[in-house]
Design a protein around this motif. Structure first.
Motif, PDB file in Angstrom:
ATOM      1  N   ILE A  68      42.662  39.797  40.645  1.00 55.13           N
ATOM      2  CA  ILE A  68      44.099  39.283  40.167  1.00 55.13           C
ATOM      3  C   ILE A  68      43.758  38.008  39.407  1.00 55.13           C
ATOM      4  O   ILE A  68      42.848  37.308  39.524  1.00 55.13           O
ATOM      5  CB  ILE A  68      45.030  39.370  41.357  1.00 55.13           C
ATOM      6  N   THR A  69      45.145  37.570  39.231  1.00 56.88           N
ATOM      7  CA  THR A  69      45.237  36.278  38.758  1.00 56.88           C
ATOM      8  C   THR A  69      46.376  35.352  39.571  1.00 56.88           C
ATOM      9  O   THR A  69      46.900  35.874  40.450  1.00 56.88           O
ATOM     10  CB  THR A  69      45.580  36.243  37.214  1.00 56.88           C
ATOM     11  N   PHE A  70      46.360  34.042  39.444  1.00 56.72           N
ATOM     12  CA  PHE A  70      47.070  33.120  39.908  1.00 56.72           C
ATOM     13  C   PHE A  70      48.630  33.652  39.838  1.00 56.72           C
ATOM     14  O   PHE A  70      49.420  33.165  40.594  1.00 56.72           O
ATOM     15  CB  PHE A  70      46.920  31.566  39.664  1.00 56.72           C
ATOM     16  N   ALA A  71      48.950  34.157  38.533  1.00 52.58           N
ATOM     17  CA  ALA A  71      50.161  34.492  38.454  1.00 52.58           C
ATOM     18  C   ALA A  71      50.840  35.600  39.250  1.00 52.58           C
ATOM     19  O   ALA A  71      51.832  35.927  39.719  1.00 52.58           O
ATOM     20  CB  ALA A  71      50.517  35.186  36.851  1.00 52.58           C
ATOM     21  N   ASP A  72      49.859  36.499  40.224  1.00 52.53           N
ATOM     22  CA  ASP A  72      49.971  37.345  41.115  1.00 52.53           C
ATOM     23  C   ASP A  72      50.487  36.969  42.273  1.00 52.53           C
ATOM     24  O   ASP A  72      51.010  37.630  43.224  1.00 52.53           O
ATOM     25  CB  ASP A  72      49.090  38.412  41.190  1.00 52.53           C
TER      26      ASP A  72
END
Ligand code: 5RP
Length: 222
Positions: A68-72
């Motif tokens: 995943i990414t930090f946006a999640d």
């Protein structure tokens, strides 16, 4: 016995279902990612992960670990990563594998950072290992001179005939300081140089160090 693998597999026992896990980079973190992949594949562990390098991300994806990414997320629950040197206060030198910037972003956004290493990485004073400093390519020659003026012997990291390029399209200058008497002060002096993106001193970020020994034992600090 493989001390790196022993430390890595011990650390993975701290990973629980539901966690967001930061995946480190390097030959020790490699074993942690393999073990996490094995537990994910068995269906007993359900996690999501953020990787500290393209290399680790590819390894994780090949093992079926969801990335995943930090946006999640708000925060990473636990990060497991290696180190080039660690002192007894758990200050670290990182970046031998060239991933220090993403490693520091991941570590600083983690509730816990578990450092895994061969016990030989544990030292009384940091600095025998040259400190990696990630620098912008533009004007790197000047950044190099400013680093030198701090009292180190700097070397531009090469890959064959060309400078090594990080995943963030920067250079790395490896700085031999010898024994570092005040790691936090040096950290701040380096990062104050325009052109420096980040340096490999990790101060106050590690929560625990798991050191693997040749006889199969682990030493845990603190
Ligand atoms: C990569 C790193 C690594 O954690 C560090 O270089 C240790 O590597 P290894 O586990 O291969 O000894 O900081 O940027």
């Amino acid at each position: 016995m493989n001390a790196k693998k022993i430390a890595a597999e011990h650390a993975v026992t701290l990973v629980e279902s539901g966690m967001v896990v930061g995946l480190g980079t390097g030959s020790t973190a490699y074993w942690a990612i393999e073990k996490i992949g094995e537990r994910v594949k068995s269906g007993k562990l359900k996690i999501r992960a953020i990787a500290t390098s393209n290399r680790s991300e590819e390894q994780a994806l090949s093992l079926g670990i969801p990335i995943i990414t930090f946006a999640d997320i708000d925060q990473i629950d636990i990060t497991i990563d290696g180190a080039d040197e660690a002192d007894h206060a758990l200050n670290l030198i990182k970046g031998g594998g060239g991933a220090l910037l993403r490693e520091k972003i991941v570590a600083s956004n983690s509730r816990k950072m578990i450092v895994i290493a061969d016990e030989r990485k544990l030292v009384r004073h940091l600095g025998k290992f040259p400190l990696p400093v990630e620098t912008n390519i533009f004007g790197w020659e000047k950044t190099f001179q400013r680093l030198e003026s701090l009292g180190c012997i700097p070397t531009l990291r090469m890959e064959g005939e060309r400078p090594y390029i990080t995943d963030n399209n920067n250079y790395i200058i490896d700085c031999s300081f010898g024994e570092i008497s005040d790691p936090p002060a040096l950290h701040d002096r380096i990062n104050a140089i325009v052109g420096v993106v980040e340096n490999g001193l990790f101060i106050g970020l590690a929560s625990k160090l798991i050191a693997g020994c040749d006889d199969g034992q682990v030493k845990i600090l603190p």
